[in-house]
Design a protein around this motif. Structure first.
Motif, PDB file in Angstrom:
ATOM      1  N   ILE A  24       0.839  -1.200   0.000  1.00 56.25           N
ATOM      2  CA  ILE A  24       0.000   0.000   0.000  1.00 56.25           C
ATOM      3  C   ILE A  24       0.874   1.250   0.000  1.00 56.25           C
ATOM      4  N   LEU A  25       1.926   1.226   0.809  1.00 55.17           N
ATOM      5  CA  LEU A  25       2.842   2.369   0.854  1.00 55.17           C
ATOM      6  C   LEU A  25       3.487   2.603  -0.509  1.00 55.17           C
ATOM      7  N   GLY A  26       3.900   1.528  -1.165  1.00 56.17           N
ATOM      8  CA  GLY A  26       4.501   1.656  -2.487  1.00 56.17           C
ATOM      9  C   GLY A  26       3.533   2.249  -3.496  1.00 56.17           C
ATOM     10  N   LEU A  27       2.278   1.825  -3.451  1.00 52.49           N
ATOM     11  CA  LEU A  27       1.262   2.362  -4.357  1.00 52.49           C
ATOM     12  C   LEU A  27       0.988   3.831  -4.060  1.00 52.49           C
ATOM     13  N   MET A  28       1.043   4.202  -2.801  1.00 53.36           N
ATOM     14  CA  MET A  28       0.849   5.607  -2.436  1.00 53.36           C
ATOM     15  C   MET A  28       1.965   6.480  -3.003  1.00 53.36           C
ATOM     16  N   ILE A  29       3.207   6.029  -2.861  1.00 55.71           N
ATOM     17  CA  ILE A  29       4.341   6.801  -3.381  1.00 55.71           C
ATOM     18  C   ILE A  29       4.266   6.889  -4.905  1.00 55.71           C
ATOM     19  N   ALA A  30       3.963   5.763  -5.544  1.00 60.22           N
ATOM     20  CA  ALA A  30       3.912   5.730  -7.005  1.00 60.22           C
ATOM     21  C   ALA A  30       2.843   6.677  -7.543  1.00 60.22           C
ATOM     22  N   ASN A  31       1.641   6.606  -6.993  1.00 60.94           N
ATOM     23  CA  ASN A  31       0.557   7.457  -7.493  1.00 60.94           C
ATOM     24  C   ASN A  31       0.752   8.914  -7.105  1.00 60.94           C
ATOM     25  N   ALA A  32       1.453   9.164  -6.006  1.00 61.99           N
ATOM     26  CA  ALA A  32       1.782  10.544  -5.649  1.00 61.99           C
ATOM     27  C   ALA A  32       2.667  11.170  -6.717  1.00 61.99           C
ATOM     28  N   LEU A  33       3.663  10.421  -7.190  1.00 64.33           N
ATOM     29  CA  LEU A  33       4.543  10.922  -8.246  1.00 64.33           C
ATOM     30  C   LEU A  33       3.794  11.102  -9.569  1.00 64.33           C
ATOM     31  N   VAL A  34       2.898  10.164  -9.860  1.00 66.65           N
ATOM     32  CA  VAL A  34       2.101  10.266 -11.090  1.00 66.65           C
ATOM     33  C   VAL A  34       1.227  11.521 -11.042  1.00 66.65           C
ATOM     34  N   SER A  35       0.598  11.754  -9.902  1.00 65.06           N
ATOM     35  CA  SER A  35      -0.255  12.933  -9.742  1.00 65.06           C
ATOM     36  C   SER A  35       0.561  14.218  -9.814  1.00 65.06           C
ATOM     37  N   LEU A  36       1.763  14.213  -9.241  1.00 67.99           N
ATOM     38  CA  LEU A  36       2.653  15.378  -9.328  1.00 67.99           C
ATOM     39  C   LEU A  36       2.992  15.674 -10.782  1.00 67.99           C
ATOM     40  N   SER A  37       3.258  14.637 -11.562  1.00 72.66           N
ATOM     41  CA  SER A  37       3.536  14.817 -12.986  1.00 72.66           C
ATOM     42  C   SER A  37       2.345  15.453 -13.697  1.00 72.66           C
ATOM     43  N   GLY A  38       1.131  15.016 -13.349  1.00 73.64           N
ATOM     44  CA  GLY A  38      -0.071  15.608 -13.933  1.00 73.64           C
ATOM     45  C   GLY A  38      -0.227  17.067 -13.552  1.00 73.64           C
ATOM     46  N   CYS A  39       0.125  17.387 -12.309  1.00 75.14           N
ATOM     47  CA  CYS A  39       0.088  18.773 -11.839  1.00 75.14           C
ATOM     48  C   CYS A  39       1.022  19.650 -12.664  1.00 75.14           C
ATOM     49  N   ILE A  40       2.233  19.171 -12.867  1.00 75.99           N
ATOM     50  CA  ILE A  40       3.225  19.950 -13.612  1.00 75.99           C
ATOM     51  C   ILE A  40       2.828  20.072 -15.080  1.00 75.99           C
ATOM     52  N   MET A  41       2.294  19.001 -15.656  1.00 77.55           N
ATOM     53  CA  MET A  41       1.863  19.055 -17.053  1.00 77.55           C
ATOM     54  C   MET A  41       0.724  20.054 -17.228  1.00 77.55           C
ATOM     55  N   CYS A  42      -0.194  20.098 -16.274  1.00 77.05           N
ATOM     56  CA  CYS A  42      -1.309  21.044 -16.342  1.00 77.05           C
ATOM     57  C   CYS A  42      -0.790  22.484 -16.373  1.00 77.05           C
ATOM     58  N   GLN A  43       0.222  22.770 -15.548  1.00 79.37           N
ATOM     59  CA  GLN A  43       0.784  24.121 -15.528  1.00 79.37           C
ATOM     60  C   GLN A  43       1.635  24.389 -16.765  1.00 79.37           C
ATOM     61  N   TYR A  44       2.243  23.355 -17.301  1.00 77.75           N
ATOM     62  CA  TYR A  44       3.085  23.505 -18.491  1.00 77.75           C
ATOM     63  C   TYR A  44       2.242  23.841 -19.723  1.00 77.75           C
ATOM     64  N   GLN A  45       1.136  23.089 -19.905  1.00 73.92           N
ATOM     65  CA  GLN A  45       0.300  23.327 -21.083  1.00 73.92           C
ATOM     66  C   GLN A  45      -0.816  24.331 -20.811  1.00 73.92           C
ATOM     67  N   ARG A  46      -0.970  24.722 -19.518  1.00 72.22           N
ATOM     68  CA  ARG A  46      -1.895  25.777 -19.092  1.00 72.22           C
ATOM     69  C   ARG A  46      -3.363  25.434 -19.321  1.00 72.22           C
ATOM     70  N   TYR A  47      -3.686  24.173 -19.208  1.00 73.82           N
ATOM     71  CA  TYR A  47      -5.096  23.773 -19.218  1.00 73.82           C
ATOM     72  C   TYR A  47      -5.225  22.352 -18.678  1.00 73.82           C
ATOM     73  N   PHE A  48      -6.430  22.053 -18.195  1.00 71.72           N
ATOM     74  CA  PHE A  48      -6.778  20.695 -17.760  1.00 71.72           C
ATOM     75  C   PHE A  48      -7.788  20.120 -18.727  1.00 71.72           C
ATOM     76  N   ASP A  49      -7.611  18.870 -19.073  1.00 65.72           N
ATOM     77  CA  ASP A  49      -8.583  18.155 -19.897  1.00 65.72           C
ATOM     78  C   ASP A  49      -8.790  16.776 -19.305  1.00 65.72           C
ATOM     79  N   ILE A  50     -10.013  16.337 -19.221  1.00 70.71           N
ATOM     80  CA  ILE A  50     -10.332  15.075 -18.554  1.00 70.71           C
ATOM     81  C   ILE A  50      -9.684  13.881 -19.247  1.00 70.71           C
ATOM     82  N   SER A  51      -9.378  14.016 -20.542  1.00 69.08           N
ATOM     83  CA  SER A  51      -8.803  12.895 -21.292  1.00 69.08           C
ATOM     84  C   SER A  51      -7.278  12.931 -21.329  1.00 69.08           C
TER      85      SER A  51
END
Length: 292
Positions: free
Chosen positions: A184-211
């Protein structure tokens, strides 16, 4: 130069995603399908916060926590409710689609009129000659911090238990440790990094899209395989470094293929063929080494 900067920027963003998938794919041997929704989860949280007037920097730790919560849910369903790993990931991936829509408020949120970590007053105050390179320098710094923290964690007792859980769960049990909690701890760390990447991509491209999360798992696995298989001969490289380089190499190959006239329609087909060749070649080379 513009193409090179674009490859480096996107490669570094997806490198953080690939580091997260490296934990599930290589260390835990867990087919975590929730990645395709954890990525836009970080972007949805970011869009909500920035549009609400929050600091772009504050979105980074909040996105980490949101991703960790998603990973904890996947782990709980798998470990405590005894649902198969693949199904647990699919269930969370499906549920997060609606959660992401509720967080963002709609399927597409534009942030062109808001400050981000890549466009703000501080960036604008830099000399004109440095401004084009600011995003890649910021991304390199964030990726380096993530890599160093991940290396430091994997060298701890908890990190050794995480690797042991993927390789030999029985060994973890003999050490009087709950392999389920470690997973469970490993999955938490992994998905935290994935979500951080999504956060940075959203700011990089300056929009959010559900897809925007569609296909991210395949992209991350491709980066991991390219890095760990093609660069395996460079033994002085840490696995995390190989994954980061693999992400940049993968994005470079994609950009090169598109610049040579490859139709975007064929991109997924070429990616699948490339992955198959690397896997088969890597497996064949391993067998030859064992028989030598």
């Amino acid at each position: 130069m513009t193409l090179l900067l674009s490859v480096l920027e996107q490669g570094l963003i997806y490198a953080i995603l690939a580091l997260g998938v490296y934990i599930t794919f290589k260390i835990l041997d867990f087919p975590d399908m929730s990645v395709d929704s954890s990525f836009p989860l970080g972007a949805a949280v970011t869009a909500l916060m920035i549009a609400g007037g929050c600091s772009p920097l504050l979105t980074l730790p909040v996105s980490l926590l949101a991703g960790a919560a998603a990973g904890a849910l996947t782990g709980f369903i798998h470990v405590r409710l005894k649902v198969r790993d693949l199904l647990a990931g699919i269930i969370v991936m499906t549920a997060l689609y609606s959660v992401n829509l509720h967080i963002a408020g709609r399927a597409n949120v534009q942030l062109f009129s808001f400050n981000t970590i890549f466009k703000n007053d501080w960036i604008s105050s830099l000399p004109t000659g440095i401004q084009p390179y600011a995003p890649v320098l910021i991304l390199a710094a964030i990726t380096l911090v993530v890599k160093l923290l991940m290396d430091a964690y994997l060298a701890t007792r908890s990190g050794f238990l995480l690797r042991a859980t993927g390789d030999n769960p029985t060994l973890v049990a003999t050490l009087a440790q709950d392999s389920g909690k470690v997973k469970i701890l490993g999955l938490m760390i992994a998905n935290a990094l994935v979500s951080l990447s999504g956060c940075i991509m959203c700011q990089y491209q300056r929009y959010f899209d559900i897809s925007m999360g569609t296909g991210t798992l395949v992209l991350a696995v491709a980066s991991v395989i390219v890095g760990t298989q093609l660069l395996r001969g460079l033994r002085f490289l840490r696995a995390t470094t190989a994954v980061i380089l693999g992400s940049i190499l993968y994005k470079g190959c994609v950009a090169l293929a598109l610049s040579l006239g490859l139709s975007p329609f064929d991109l997924k087909l070429v990616t699948a063929a490339l992955l198959l060749l690397i896997i088969v070649f890597g497996g064949t080379r391993k067998k030859v080494k064992l028989h030598a």
